[in-house]
Design an enzyme around this catalytic site. Structure first.
Site, mmCIF file in Angstrom:
data_model
loop_
_atom_site.group_PDB
_atom_site.id
_atom_site.type_symbol
_atom_site.label_atom_id
_atom_site.label_comp_id
_atom_site.label_asym_id
_atom_site.label_seq_id
_atom_site.Cartn_x
_atom_site.Cartn_y
_atom_site.Cartn_z
ATOM 1 N N GLU A 79 0.830 -1.210 0.000
ATOM 2 C CA GLU A 79 0.000 0.000 0.000
ATOM 3 C C GLU A 79 0.866 1.263 0.000
ATOM 4 O O GLU A 79 0.487 2.279 -0.598
ATOM 5 C CB GLU A 79 -0.952 -0.023 1.195
ATOM 6 C CG GLU A 79 -2.084 -1.038 1.007
ATOM 7 C CD GLU A 79 -3.029 -1.111 2.181
ATOM 8 O OE1 GLU A 79 -4.241 -0.904 1.999
ATOM 9 O OE2 GLU A 79 -2.546 -1.378 3.309
ATOM 10 N N GLU A 117 -4.267 -9.458 3.516
ATOM 11 C CA GLU A 117 -5.047 -9.150 4.716
ATOM 12 C C GLU A 117 -6.253 -10.055 4.909
ATOM 13 O O GLU A 117 -6.638 -10.359 6.049
ATOM 14 C CB GLU A 117 -5.502 -7.682 4.672
ATOM 15 C CG GLU A 117 -4.404 -6.669 4.932
ATOM 16 C CD GLU A 117 -3.637 -6.272 3.682
ATOM 17 O OE1 GLU A 117 -2.856 -5.313 3.741
ATOM 18 O OE2 GLU A 117 -3.819 -6.937 2.629
#
Length: 675
Positions: free
Chosen positions: A102, A122
């Site tokens: 990210e 995730e």
């Protein structure tokens, strides 16, 4: 400092230095903000972000997830990064996972080393990317590819990243390349929205119903990625953050974190034992049937030279065919390249008898479950092999101490209980006999690491950890049948709970003849249903076209009226009044039975920790990972004493309050306190 900032000819170089994996902690997040403020103050012309060592950033510090969020939050840090007015380049010198990727997505450009692995895993922790992943990734690679990366949670290579548009350049020295790379003028958060892809969204929703049944995060991730095509970026990021914070405190996220740390602990357990002086290079497997061939194949894939021993030429021919089939499957499925397949095949050889056995570091017997047969094999191996060869049994149930008792040196003997198919299933029960030496256990852990297995140490008892719990599971399922349930009801209830298969369809898959043999070996205790099906009707499961279910020529299962009649007749013979069992009652009875057996296993010292039992049940028996394993699930149910007491009142022969649970409850402790 966990974040270091230097300047070189107008370029700011920000290095994340939080060894060994450069995980994103609160200190790292604060350091990133301070560094960006300094970059602006110094008037740098470009910013390059990299990681110290051989890792870019391997994600967030998962230990923070169990605590309240601490500012600054990564989404706020990356909002600042994504709007910097100068070129920003992620020089991904190694793995970039989760929050690490990210960070890269919030940069204008991404340069990756050839060995870098990139991913957003995730969902495997019950979460979704919470710092822009669901919104910024599809703006680079499109909805379909973003869904594959985020929902499946698998990492991709740098080359694949470049092919899909995630990576701008693959370079041996990403930092050197970043210093001169011509970054685009467009600010990261001004990228256009992706095109909508309803077909990809629908297909992924269908996929998660099959692969991720019961899990919450995958569907939320799909909806967020889909929304990136229609929502303004700021609104999409706000929705993503809200979903992330909700999932962060969910029971599923807590359960999956528990499994994550339990797996990490299991991998490190080998440090408790002496490290082998040298890695294993040679092995012998006695028995080339389905299990033996699968073990031999797994060893050969890991680089060992393997000799498969059979009793005669015909059996050796069948073993060779089994091995060739496994290699062919590996190549056809893409797990092996053609050249790797040839290399694996070259490391496998067959042999008839024991007279010409080559020296080996390890010998594993994988014969059928008969103590006399296994003892005879061990005697042959001991006579033919060097004194330092480790002698292992793949028995699923039998007494490892008794098997070792005939050896001159029982310290080199242990159980290595692989699960079928051995080259796919991750669990390896390492069965420690009374005389097993620490050095032998150290070698077993080293082998497990090399094979990519999840190792769990078990003491000696009938069935060890997993099969002993499985026996209690099946006994309770059979008891429910004679009290009023039918096989399809029990199977459906346990699938609804999250098990990969129900107990009766699973038993049909493995074979009722195997269950029958175990029942006879144990003296025939329990409800006599398997005995009736095997002895009276020769129903052996799928292999005979009939077991608990009837099977047509295509292998499709159907409820059996004959089985229903046998069940009702057995109920009558036992003088039991049949009742109705809703799914939740079935699940409660079966899980309480399993928990009780697991508590006894802990009390007896067969398993060292509750989390070991969790790993066994998840990786060996299809227990839902998102429930955290059997013992984590037990803790989630609260104080169970009243439930067991109620069962004991109606059936005192089968039920008691587990002494371990009683002691823990009296002290105000949970099973997790024993980990």
């Amino acid at each position: 400092m966990s974040v270091n900032l230097t300047f070189q000819d107008g370029t700011a170089i920000l290095t994340i230095d939080n060894p060994p994996l450069n995980l994103i902690s609160a200190e790292v997040r604060a350091g990133l903000l301070r560094a960006m403020a300094e970059v602006t103050a110094q008037g740098a012309k470009r910013l390059v972000i990299t990681g110290a060592g051989t890792v870019f950033v391997a994600g967030a510090d998962a230990t923070e997830f169990g605590r309240p969020p601490v500012a600054p939050h990564l989404n706020d840090v990356l909002a600042e990064l994504a709007t910097l007015p100068i070129p920003t380049i992620a020089a991904m010198n190694g793995t970039a996972l989760g929050g690490g990727l990210e960070i890269a997505l919030a940069c204008r450009s991404r340069i990756a080393a050839p060995a870098a692995q990139l991913g957003l895993p995730e969902v495997t922790l019950g979460l979704i990317p919470g710092a822009g992943g669901t919104q910024r990734l599809p703006r680079l690679v499109g909805i379909k590819v973003a869904l594959e990366m985020i929902v499946e949670g698998k990492a991709i290579s740098a080359a694949k990243g470049q092919a899909i548009g995630l990576v701008d350049l693959v370079a041996n020295d990403p930092m050197a390349a970043a210093l001169t790379f011509d970054a685009p003028a467009v600010i990261a958060d001004q990228r256009p929205a992706p095109s909508a892809d309803a077909e990809a969204v629908q297909a992924m929703h269908a996929q998660i119903k099959r692969r991720f049944a019961g899990q919450i995060a995958p569907a939320i991730a799909i909806d967020l990625v889909s929304s990136s095509a229609t929502l303004p970026l700021a609104e999409g990021l706000t929705q993503e953050r809200a979903a992330f914070l909700t999932l962060r405190t969910s029971p599923q996220a807590a359960a999956l974190r528990h499994v994550f740390f339990a797996e990490r602990a299991a991998a490190n357990r080998g440090r408790d034992y002496p490290k082998p002086l040298h890695p294993m290079t040679t092995a012998i497997v006695v028995g080339g049937g389905n299990m033996g061939a699968s073990i031999a194949y797994a060893l050969a894939v890991a680089g060992l030279e393997v000799t498969v021993v059979e009793r005669d030429a015909a059996a050796a021919g069948r073993a060779e065919a089994n091995l060739n089939k496994l290699v062919d499957q590996g190549v056809s499925r893409g797990s092996l390249s053609a050249s790797e397949g040839l290399a694996v095949q070259s490391r496998l050889r067959g042999l008839v008898g024991y007279s010409a056995l080559p020296p080996a570091d390890l010998a594993i017997e994988a014969a059928f479950e008969d103590m006399g047969v296994k003892q005879a094999i061990f005697a042959e191996l001991e006579a033919a092999l060097p004194a330092q060869t480790i002698l292992a049994t793949n028995t699923s149930y039998l007494d490892v101490n008794l098997l070792a008792s005939g050896l001159k040196d029982p310290s080199r003997c242990l159980g290595l209980h692989f699960f079928s198919p051995a080259h796919i299933m991750k669990l390896l029960e390492i069965v420690k006999g009374d005389a097993t030496a620490p050095q032998t256990l150290g070698a077993a852990f080293a082998l497990a690491r090399r094979l990519g297995k999840v190792p769990v140490v078990s003491g000696v008892c009938d069935g060890f950890i997993g099969n002993r719990i499985l026996m209690r599971y099946r006994q309770e399922a059979n008891r429910l049948l004679v009290e009023g349930a039918l096989p399809d009801q029990v199977d459906a209830a346990m699938r609804g709970f999250g098990m990969a298969m129900g107990p009766f369809e699973a038993q049909d898959m493995s074979g009722l003849d195997i269950a029958y043999a175990n029942i006879k070996r144990q003296g025939g205790a329990g409800v006599p249903l398997v005995e009736r099906l095997v002895e009276d009707y020769q129903r052996l499961g799928r292999k005979s076209g009939a077991g608990w279910y009837d099977y047509d020529a295509g292998g499709r299962a159907a409820d059996s009226s004959l089985v229903a009649d046998v069940i009702r007749a057995t109920s009558e013979a036992l003088h039991l009044t049949r009742g109705d069992f809703p799914a939740d009652a079935i699940v409660e009875r079966i899980t309480l039975a399993m928990i009780a057996e697991a508590c006894a296993i802990l009390d007896e010292g067969i398993a060292g920790r509750p989390q070991d039992i969790d790993l066994v049940m998840i990786h060996g028996y299809g227990f839902p990972r998102w429930r955290g394993g059997l013992m984590h699930h037990a803790d989630s149910l609260g104080d169970l004493r009243d439930r067991y007491s109620a069962l004991a009142e109606t059936d005192p022969k089968s039920w008691v309050v587990p002494p371990l649970l009683r002691r823990l409850a009296d002290r105000g402790q949970s099973l997790a306190s024993l980990n």
